[in-house]
Design an enzyme around this catalytic site. Structure first.
Site, mmCIF file in Angstrom:
data_model
loop_
_atom_site.group_PDB
_atom_site.id
_atom_site.type_symbol
_atom_site.label_atom_id
_atom_site.label_comp_id
_atom_site.label_asym_id
_atom_site.label_seq_id
_atom_site.Cartn_x
_atom_site.Cartn_y
_atom_site.Cartn_z
ATOM 1 N N ARG A 196 0.850 -1.187 0.000
ATOM 2 C CA ARG A 196 0.000 0.000 0.000
ATOM 3 C C ARG A 196 0.889 1.241 0.000
ATOM 4 O O ARG A 196 2.011 1.208 0.546
ATOM 5 C CB ARG A 196 -0.902 0.019 1.250
ATOM 6 N N HIS A 242 -1.388 1.266 -9.593
ATOM 7 C CA HIS A 242 -2.088 0.281 -8.741
ATOM 8 C C HIS A 242 -2.745 -0.822 -9.598
ATOM 9 O O HIS A 242 -3.951 -1.062 -9.505
ATOM 10 C CB HIS A 242 -3.132 0.986 -7.855
HETATM 11 P P1 NDP Z 1 -2.013 -11.577 4.344
HETATM 12 O O1 NDP Z 1 -2.844 -11.043 5.435
HETATM 13 O O2 NDP Z 1 -2.316 -12.934 3.804
HETATM 14 O O3 NDP Z 1 -0.482 -11.583 4.788
HETATM 15 C C1 NDP Z 1 0.100 -10.515 5.460
HETATM 16 C C2 NDP Z 1 1.552 -10.860 5.810
HETATM 17 O O4 NDP Z 1 2.165 -9.693 6.372
HETATM 18 C C3 NDP Z 1 1.657 -11.972 6.856
HETATM 19 O O5 NDP Z 1 2.756 -12.802 6.565
HETATM 20 C C4 NDP Z 1 1.917 -11.200 8.151
HETATM 21 O O6 NDP Z 1 2.659 -11.895 9.138
HETATM 22 C C5 NDP Z 1 2.745 -10.044 7.626
HETATM 23 N N1 NDP Z 1 2.676 -8.913 8.565
HETATM 24 C C6 NDP Z 1 1.588 -8.201 8.958
HETATM 25 N N2 NDP Z 1 1.930 -7.255 9.865
HETATM 26 C C7 NDP Z 1 3.270 -7.385 10.038
HETATM 27 C C8 NDP Z 1 4.217 -6.717 10.845
HETATM 28 N N3 NDP Z 1 3.863 -5.714 11.677
HETATM 29 N N4 NDP Z 1 5.507 -7.112 10.796
HETATM 30 C C9 NDP Z 1 5.886 -8.129 9.982
HETATM 31 N N5 NDP Z 1 5.034 -8.816 9.175
HETATM 32 C C10 NDP Z 1 3.749 -8.443 9.205
HETATM 33 O O7 NDP Z 1 -2.065 -10.490 3.161
HETATM 34 P P2 NDP Z 1 -1.909 -10.723 1.581
HETATM 35 O O8 NDP Z 1 -0.634 -11.425 1.323
HETATM 36 O O9 NDP Z 1 -3.132 -11.297 0.992
HETATM 37 O O10 NDP Z 1 -1.862 -9.207 1.047
HETATM 38 C C11 NDP Z 1 -0.886 -8.293 1.507
HETATM 39 C C12 NDP Z 1 -1.249 -6.887 1.072
HETATM 40 O O11 NDP Z 1 -1.018 -6.701 -0.324
HETATM 41 C C13 NDP Z 1 -2.728 -6.499 1.224
HETATM 42 O O12 NDP Z 1 -3.039 -6.186 2.563
HETATM 43 C C14 NDP Z 1 -2.815 -5.303 0.314
HETATM 44 O O13 NDP Z 1 -2.472 -4.158 1.053
HETATM 45 C C15 NDP Z 1 -1.741 -5.546 -0.734
HETATM 46 N N6 NDP Z 1 -2.314 -5.767 -2.070
HETATM 47 C C16 NDP Z 1 -1.936 -4.958 -3.102
HETATM 48 C C17 NDP Z 1 -2.462 -5.131 -4.375
HETATM 49 C C18 NDP Z 1 -2.002 -4.319 -5.529
HETATM 50 O O14 NDP Z 1 -2.639 -4.381 -6.596
HETATM 51 N N7 NDP Z 1 -0.937 -3.556 -5.406
HETATM 52 C C19 NDP Z 1 -3.467 -6.172 -4.646
HETATM 53 C C20 NDP Z 1 -3.755 -7.001 -3.509
HETATM 54 C C21 NDP Z 1 -3.219 -6.773 -2.263
HETATM 55 P P3 NDP Z 1 2.096 -13.265 9.795
HETATM 56 O O15 NDP Z 1 2.237 -14.294 8.707
HETATM 57 O O16 NDP Z 1 3.007 -13.509 10.919
HETATM 58 O O17 NDP Z 1 0.663 -12.988 10.169
#
Ligand code: NDP
Length: 312
Positions: free
Chosen positions: A227, A275
């Site tokens: 994001r 995006h």
């Molecule tokens: P998930 O919720 O499946 O995964 C999130 C990951 O981030 C997890 O591994 C989590 O850790 C990690 N995480 C969260 N908070 C922290 C932190 N404070 N420190 C370290 N690691 C952290 O999300 P997705 O993979 O499905 O999607 C990720 C993001 O991609 C979405 O939220 C969205 O913002 C973005 N996105 C962008 C798009 C685009 O077109 N550019 C399209 C789709 C999504 P843990 O495994 O330990 O929980």
């Protein structure tokens, strides 16, 4: 048949019509309304949207679930949304496949010096830049969730050294794992190409900043497809100017659409895309929504439900 509850869709109308057709065929006892057509707001149990106002939420006393039309739910301000209302993001193969393609493209673009070749072409320069073999390049992925894991699987065939960073520890075959704030610096220290696929939360806002860039090896490059709020834009410009970073591929900005005057548009070391890393396919996503409503109606867990305390 008596309609006892309804779904209110408030987003792009053509996609809403496609989803309405799926629901009228597969779930005819649920009324599917497309905003702003008139409907009984007191009967709305499901809201499907990209954004909402507090006023809209207050007008839906029977609301039980808010579905995001996108892969994240960070765009929602949930501070005034009652804790019993569930929030669900869209998890669909069209999104993960699109992201897999984008990350593969962006990583190879940086790895194979395409930014430099593009400038050389424009300047009429025929010059070979030494090739660094894949196994001598370390690619680090921040976020090992749905999309981070797809990125890893797509990058594995190129032989890069892979490392990943997440909140909790993950064991992924062929990937050196790092977790939490305490291991962030060690993770960054080895990343030649850094990919951000984190959700936007209070902890991750502004994470791509000066101190993070300084923890990367000099000349590293960055891909942000998470994001816009992850990136401190002025710090990226400074890091590119100083040579601490050699390039960046940026798909998301804090203000979208970006004004034509945004400094990234004509920056020679930034590839900016609007995006588009992943896009939701109306047909497959409509079936994902249908499946989740079915799950909710039968008391099962929904796919993509946000942990409201954790923020993702
Ligand atoms: P998930 O919720 O499946 O995964 C999130 C990951 O981030 C997890 O591994 C989590 O850790 C990690 N995480 C969260 N908070 C922290 C932190 N404070 N420190 C370290 N690691 C952290 O999300 P997705 O993979 O499905 O999607 C990720 C993001 O991609 C979405 O939220 C969205 O913002 C973005 N996105 C962008 C798009 C685009 O077109 N550019 C399209 C789709 C999504 P843990 O495994 O330990 O929980």
């Amino acid at each position: 048949m008596k309609l006892i509850m309804s779904l209110l869709y408030k987003s792009q109308v053509t996609r809403g019509q496609a989803w309405q057709a799926i629901f009228s065929r597969e779930m005819p006892d649920l009324a599917f309304h497309i905003w702003p057509e008139p409907c009984d707001l007191k009967a709305v149990k499901y809201l499907v949207t990209w954004q909402f106002t507090p006023k809209l939420i207050d007008s839906l006393p029977a609301l039980e679930v808010i579905f995001s039309v996108g892969a994240g739910a960070d765009q929602f301000d949930l501070s005034h949304v009652s804790a019993h209302i569930k929030v669900v993001r869209m998890i669909d193969t069209s999104i993960s496949d699109g992201m897999g393609e984008y990350i593969t493209f962006a990583t190879l673009y940086l790895h194979r010096h395409m930014m430099d070749y593009h400038h050389q072409q424009a300047a009429g320069i025929w010059h070979e830049i030494p090739l660094i073999p894949g196994p001598k390049r370390t690619v680090g992925i921040m976020g090992l969730g749905q999309l981070g894991q797809v990125a890893i699987n797509r990058l594995k065939p190129f032989g890069f050294k892979l490392r990943g960073w997440s909140r909790s520890a993950h064991q992924i075959d062929g990937v050196e794992g790092f977790a939490g704030e305490g291991e962030l610096k060690a993770f960054l220290a080895g990343c030649d190409i850094l990919i951000c696929l984190l959700p936007l939360t209070a902890e991750t806002t502004g994470i791509l900043c000066r101190s993070l860039f300084e923890s990367l090896p000099k000349g590293a490059s960055v891909i942000n497809a998470g994001r816009g709020g992850h990136l401190v834009e002025a710090d990226l410009i400074d890091a590119l100017y100083s040579g601490q970073l050699s390039g960046a591929v940026i798909d998301v900005l804090s203000v979208e659409p970006a004004p034509a005057t945004h400094s990234f548009f004509n920056h020679p070391r930034i590839l900016l895309t609007p995006h588009i890393a992943a896009m939701t396919d109306a047909d497959s996503a409509g079936h994902v929504l249908l499946d989740n409503v079915r799950r909710h109606r039968s008391g099962q867990d929904m796919v993509g439900q946000i942990d409201r305390k954790r923020g993702y």
